[in-house]
Write a protein that holds these residues in place. Structure first.
Motif, PDB file in Angstrom:
ATOM      1  N   THR A 225       0.881  -1.278  -0.112  1.00  0.00           N
ATOM      2  CA  THR A 225       0.068  -0.032   0.118  1.00  0.00           C
ATOM      3  C   THR A 225       0.863   1.241   0.023  1.00  0.00           C
ATOM      4  O   THR A 225       2.200   1.172   0.396  1.00  0.00           O
ATOM      5  N   GLN A 227       1.030   3.616   2.088  1.00  0.00           N
ATOM      6  CA  GLN A 227       1.690   3.564   3.499  1.00  0.00           C
ATOM      7  C   GLN A 227       2.768   2.733   3.746  1.00  0.00           C
ATOM      8  O   GLN A 227       3.570   3.005   4.358  1.00  0.00           O
ATOM      9  N   TYR A 255       5.247   7.342  -4.924  1.00  0.00           N
ATOM     10  CA  TYR A 255       3.891   7.836  -4.224  1.00  0.00           C
ATOM     11  C   TYR A 255       4.220   9.102  -3.621  1.00  0.00           C
ATOM     12  O   TYR A 255       3.537   9.991  -3.401  1.00  0.00           O
ATOM     13  N   GLU A 277       2.665  10.835   5.694  1.00  0.00           N
ATOM     14  CA  GLU A 277       1.929   9.888   6.430  1.00  0.00           C
ATOM     15  C   GLU A 277       0.756  10.396   7.409  1.00  0.00           C
ATOM     16  O   GLU A 277      -0.210  10.280   7.664  1.00  0.00           O
ATOM     17  N   LYS A 278       1.279  11.739   8.187  1.00  0.00           N
ATOM     18  CA  LYS A 278       0.320  12.037   8.950  1.00  0.00           C
ATOM     19  C   LYS A 278      -0.869  12.809   8.200  1.00  0.00           C
ATOM     20  O   LYS A 278      -1.933  12.831   8.810  1.00  0.00           O
ATOM     21  N   ARG A 279      -0.546  13.198   7.197  1.00  0.00           N
ATOM     22  CA  ARG A 279      -1.636  13.658   6.470  1.00  0.00           C
ATOM     23  C   ARG A 279      -2.403  12.769   5.518  1.00  0.00           C
ATOM     24  O   ARG A 279      -3.408  13.417   4.716  1.00  0.00           O
ATOM     25  N   ASN A 280      -1.748  11.797   5.491  1.00  0.00           N
ATOM     26  CA  ASN A 280      -2.303  10.630   4.470  1.00  0.00           C
ATOM     27  C   ASN A 280      -2.427  10.939   3.093  1.00  0.00           C
ATOM     28  O   ASN A 280      -3.613  10.938   2.409  1.00  0.00           O
ATOM     29  N   TYR A 282      -0.705  10.909  -0.578  1.00  0.00           N
ATOM     30  CA  TYR A 282       0.290  10.337  -1.406  1.00  0.00           C
ATOM     31  C   TYR A 282      -0.277  10.559  -2.845  1.00  0.00           C
ATOM     32  O   TYR A 282      -1.348  10.912  -3.278  1.00  0.00           O
TER      33      TYR A 282
END
Length: 290
Positions: A225, A227, A255, A277-280, A282
Motif C-alpha cells: 500500500t 503507507q 507515491y 503519512e500524517k496527512r495521508n 500520496y
C-alpha cells in the motif's frame, strides 16, 4: 536514426541522443520487467550503429549533442574493442560530446578487465547505470535478477576504480509484503557499501507481459500500500550511510517525491515522509506511471 521496438532510457538521459548498440536485453530474466520480452537479443552490426550516428549528425547539424546514451538493455556486454570503435566514431562526429553512458548488468561489468574499463573511460564512458533493484539476496533470487548483493557491490567498486561513475536503481515494493523489511534494510546496506555517485528508487508497477504480473492477478503476490511503501522508504533512509550520493525518488511511479544528497538530507526527507503519512497524502494512482 533507426530504432527497433520500444526504446528505454534512464530519466536523466531525457535530452540525450539514443543509439541502439544492442537490441533487447542479453539476460532478460527479471520477473518484474516486460520491457524487452518482445525482442530477441542481438548485438547490432557496427556499420549499422555508425550509420545511425552519421544520420543523427546530419539531422542535428545545428544542434550541440553533448550526451549520448548507448541502448538497449546492456550495451556493456559488447566486446570492448567494438565499444571503443563506436565511441571513437561518436567522438569524431560529435566533438562537442561531453559524455557517453549505458546500462550495464553487474555481471557485464565483472566480465570486463580493469584495463578494459579504463580504456572505455578514457574513450568517453562517463557513467554506467546499474539496475540493482534490491540489496536482498532472497528478493534478487525471487525476481531472477541474475546477480547477488556481493556481485552488485563488486561491480560498482570495479567501475569506480576505473574512474567511471555509477548510477544505481532500486525498486520499492519489489519484495512485496513477505520481504518488506529485508528488502529495505539490505538495499540500504547495498547503497552504503557501493557509495555510488547516484542512487534512485522507483516504486513497483507491474505491466502485462511480466511474469510477476501474472502472480499479481493469481493472488500469489501483492503490491504494498502507499503507507507500506512510505514505511519501507523510511527504513531505507534510516539505515543507509552513503556520504555524497545524490539520491532521487521522484519518478512518476513514486507515491512521495523525494530528492536530496546523502547523508546530508536524510533527516529532511524522513520528515517529508512523516508529513505525508500524517496527512495521508500520496500521489494518486492515476498519476503514477512508468
Amino acid at each position: 536514426m533507426r530504432y527497433e521496438g520500444a526504446v528505454y532510457r534512464p530519466p536523466s538521459e531525457a535530452g540525450s541522443l539514443i543509439i541502439q548498440m544492442t537490441i533487447g536485453c542479453a539476460r532478460n530474466t527479471c520477473r518484474f520487467c516486460c520491457m524487452y520480452k518482445a525482442k530477441s537479443f542481438r548485438i547490432r552490426p557496427l556499420n549499422d550503429v555508425v550509420e545511425d550516428l552519421q544520420m543523427a549528425r546530419a539531422y542535428y547539424k545545428d544542434y550541440l549533442v553533448k550526451r549520448i546514451f548507448l541502448a538497449d538493455g546492456d550495451a556493456l556486454i559488447c566486446k570492448t574493442e567494438d565499444l571503443l570503435y563506436v565511441m571513437g566514431e561518436a567522438k569524431k562526429l560529435f566533438p562537442e560530446n561531453e559524455r557517453i553512458t549505458m546500462y550495464g548488468a553487474p555481471r557485464d561489468v565483472l566480465l570486463k578487465s580493469n584495463e578494459d574499463l579504463v580504456k572505455l573511460r578514457e574513450a568517453g564512458l562517463e557513467m554506467v547505470y546499474i539496475g540493482a533493484e534490491s540489496g536482498d539476496d532472497e528478493v534478487l533470487e525471487f525476481v531472477q535478477k541474475n546477480a547477488t548483493h556481493a556481485e552488485i557491490v563488486e561491480a560498482a567498486h570495479k567501475l569506480k576504480a576505473a574512474g567511471i561513475k555509477v548510477s544505481v536503481t532500486l525498486i520499492s515494493g519489489l519484495g512485496g509484503k513477505k520481504y518488506f523489511e529485508n528488502h529495505a534494510v539490505n538495499s540500504a546496506k547495498l547503497i552504503s557499501e557501493m557509495n555510488p555517485e547516484y542512487a534512485a528508487i522507483l516504486t513497483l508497477i507491474l505491466e502485462s507481459g511480466a511474469p510477476m504480473y501474472d502472480d499479481l492477478n493469481a493472488g500469489k503476490f501483492s503490491y504494498l500500500t502507499p503507507q507500506e511503501v512510505a514505511e519501507e522508504m523510511k527504513l531505507f533512509l534510516q539505515n543507509v550511510d552513503s556520504e555524497g550520493t545524490v539520491f532521487r525518488s521522484n519518478h512518476a511511479s513514486n507515491y512521495i517525491s523525494l530528492a536530496g544528497t546523502l547523508n546530508r538530507d536524510k533527516e529532511a526527507m524522513l520528515k517529508q515522509i512523516e508529513q505525508a503519512e500524517k496527512r495521508n497524502v500520496y500521489k494518486p494512482e492515476y498519476y503514477r506511471g512508468l
